[in-house]
Design a protein around this motif. Sequence first.
Motif, PDB file in Angstrom:
ATOM      1  N   ILE A 103     -30.187  13.674  17.701  1.00 57.22           N
ATOM      2  CA  ILE A 103     -29.941  12.341  17.247  1.00 57.22           C
ATOM      3  C   ILE A 103     -31.219  12.138  16.772  1.00 57.22           C
ATOM      4  O   ILE A 103     -32.149  11.744  17.122  1.00 57.22           O
ATOM      5  N   PRO A 104     -31.094  11.585  15.291  1.00 62.38           N
ATOM      6  CA  PRO A 104     -32.440  11.484  14.547  1.00 62.38           C
ATOM      7  C   PRO A 104     -32.864   9.910  15.334  1.00 62.38           C
ATOM      8  O   PRO A 104     -32.184   9.247  15.940  1.00 62.38           O
ATOM      9  N   TRP A 109     -33.871   7.100  14.019  1.00 63.48           N
ATOM     10  CA  TRP A 109     -33.594   5.811  13.515  1.00 63.48           C
ATOM     11  C   TRP A 109     -32.231   5.501  14.111  1.00 63.48           C
ATOM     12  O   TRP A 109     -32.006   4.381  14.482  1.00 63.48           O
ATOM     13  N   LYS A 110     -31.445   6.558  14.332  1.00 62.89           N
ATOM     14  CA  LYS A 110     -30.135   6.348  15.112  1.00 62.89           C
ATOM     15  C   LYS A 110     -30.179   6.003  16.171  1.00 62.89           C
ATOM     16  O   LYS A 110     -29.592   5.034  16.877  1.00 62.89           O
ATOM     17  N   ARG A 111     -31.270   6.561  17.152  1.00 64.46           N
ATOM     18  CA  ARG A 111     -31.359   6.134  18.470  1.00 64.46           C
ATOM     19  C   ARG A 111     -32.010   4.678  18.437  1.00 64.46           C
ATOM     20  O   ARG A 111     -31.558   3.804  19.320  1.00 64.46           O
ATOM     21  N   VAL A 143     -31.255   2.317  16.453  1.00 62.03           N
ATOM     22  CA  VAL A 143     -30.069   1.268  16.120  1.00 62.03           C
ATOM     23  C   VAL A 143     -29.027   1.216  17.177  1.00 62.03           C
ATOM     24  O   VAL A 143     -28.656   0.259  17.689  1.00 62.03           O
ATOM     25  N   ILE A 144     -28.830   2.364  17.832  1.00 62.52           N
ATOM     26  CA  ILE A 144     -28.165   2.510  19.185  1.00 62.52           C
ATOM     27  C   ILE A 144     -28.597   1.636  20.262  1.00 62.52           C
ATOM     28  O   ILE A 144     -27.815   0.706  20.717  1.00 62.52           O
ATOM     29  N   PHE A 178     -21.663   6.660  21.488  1.00 62.29           N
ATOM     30  CA  PHE A 178     -22.981   6.447  21.050  1.00 62.29           C
ATOM     31  C   PHE A 178     -23.965   6.474  22.434  1.00 62.29           C
ATOM     32  O   PHE A 178     -25.169   7.479  22.105  1.00 62.29           O
ATOM     33  N   ARG A 221     -24.001   9.595  24.750  1.00 58.46           N
ATOM     34  CA  ARG A 221     -24.426  10.762  23.993  1.00 58.46           C
ATOM     35  C   ARG A 221     -25.880  10.546  23.876  1.00 58.46           C
ATOM     36  O   ARG A 221     -26.781  11.753  23.753  1.00 58.46           O
ATOM     37  N   ALA A 222     -26.508   9.514  23.270  1.00 62.79           N
ATOM     38  CA  ALA A 222     -28.125   9.185  23.316  1.00 62.79           C
ATOM     39  C   ALA A 222     -28.599   9.540  24.478  1.00 62.79           C
ATOM     40  O   ALA A 222     -29.648  10.156  24.587  1.00 62.79           O
TER      41      ALA A 222
END
Length: 554
Positions: free
Chosen positions: A4-5, A7-9, A11-12, A534, A537-538
């Motif tokens: 997971i990139p 930036w996605k982490r 945001v989550i 999300f 999974r993160a």
Amino acid sequence: MLQIPLWKRVVIFGVVVFGLLYAMPNLFYDRVERHNDAVAAIEAQGATPEREADAALWPNWLPNGLVNLGLDLRGGAHLLAEVQVEDVYAERMNAYWPEIRDALRDERETVGTIRRQDAPAGELHIQISQPDGMARAMEVVRGLAQPVVSLTGVGSTDIEVAGDGDMLIVRLTDAEMAATDDRTIRQSLEIIRRRVDEVGTREPTIQRQGTDRILIQVPGIGSADELKSLIGTTAKLTFHPVVGRTSDSEEDPGARNVLLPSMEEEGVYYILEETSAVSGEELTDAQPTFNQQDGRPAVSFRFNPAGARKFCEYTSENVGALFAIVLDNEVISAPRINEAICGGSGIITGQFTVEESTELAVLLRAGALPAEMTFLEERTIGPELGADSIEAGRIASMVAFAAVLVFMALSYGWFGIIANIALLLNVGMIFGLLSLIGATLTLPGIAGIVLTIGMAVDANVLVFERIREELKTAKGPARAIELGYEKALSAILDANITTFITAAILFIMGSGPVRGFAVTLGLGILTSVFTAIFVTRAIIVIWFDRRRPKTIEV
């Protein structure tokens, strides 16, 4: 690859922190509530040492939104009122009379003299001295008709005109009566809402039931009688010319006059002209004050431009005459007009206490109810019962929580513990969303949260079972986890979308407790899907990147 990139982490977990931050004030409910009340009081009435101390109980830079507690949790008052919509019909005809009178006077040569006669509510009976001119009189009055302003009354007019000998009969049409009923209920709803909001109660439930009933639920108010005293009076203020004064309550006031009692003088009655010179509907403001002459509590008021002009014109033309101030069919006072009053403001004096003058000012600011209300049902729910409900809901939530946590840990091991962490975050985010939108939590709402706790792990169960299936095909741990999330996604979305649609239908079609259940269920579905797809999974990705296990057990 199971990645997971960054930036996605960000945001989550940013969304998670945002939700928990807005949920945090509910852990300090009493402190934050006192802070909010103090801040509102300082803005409205100014600062005092006590208010400043309460305002300092919570930092201003932190969120201060709370989940409002409903009637069944906080205690309060419940009323079911029936609006007497028929009362408005007579007022509509009274309002029509001056216009019809002036129009018929212009046709005096044809219709002769005119005289208004007594008639049922919703009708206007006018006797003309020359019956031969009835056709012309009907034509003139029909020309005053207006189209009905409603979707169901398109193409209809508001009055119908008929003739019977020398009697001209004007009545409201069925379409106009239906439109009037609807407007009356809507106006009553808005005025009740304004009156309740003036007191500062939180999240009252004020909604229409059926064609002529209104449901009113106000959490935190002392009793149903207190609520009735606030909204039960019409607070209808009018100003009438005085015809005479008497001590006989049975005296005939005469045609087009009314006999009303004095509020200040027991046994005294005033004979007033039925048609008011100025109406309280033209008031723009009312505030409690004190009479400068005797220091007693009073209420100051101010008219809008139209009302100020009418008030000025009438007082200018009637200097020396008595002028009655009438509130809810009682004469508050009947002062003599010593000079023209053209400032657009005045003061109402009477035998008021400070509380009564304050309440009267609230009622006048909110406006007059268009019709009388009959209370069909009233209940007072004490705060002790609300506390018992909260305790019962808390125990149910804890039992459900504990059962789910134990089941997931025993069934899926480390992965189950990760699901449990996501479940804790999920519940926190639900309260964060409830606080953010200012929703009201009811006992059925707590049931919705308990149901969400059970449903929240359903998505994780689908994912983990799919990972187990992939591991049996000899795929590596990373690939098995990735395929588990990908292949379980469609089933997760299908199940939750259908449940969310059900919650939306409950919210749209339901009322009261049903809507409270629908709100928590709908928000719980959103947070459950987010945490399952999300958040878990993160967390698994972060754990996998650090441990790099060769094999995993689910």
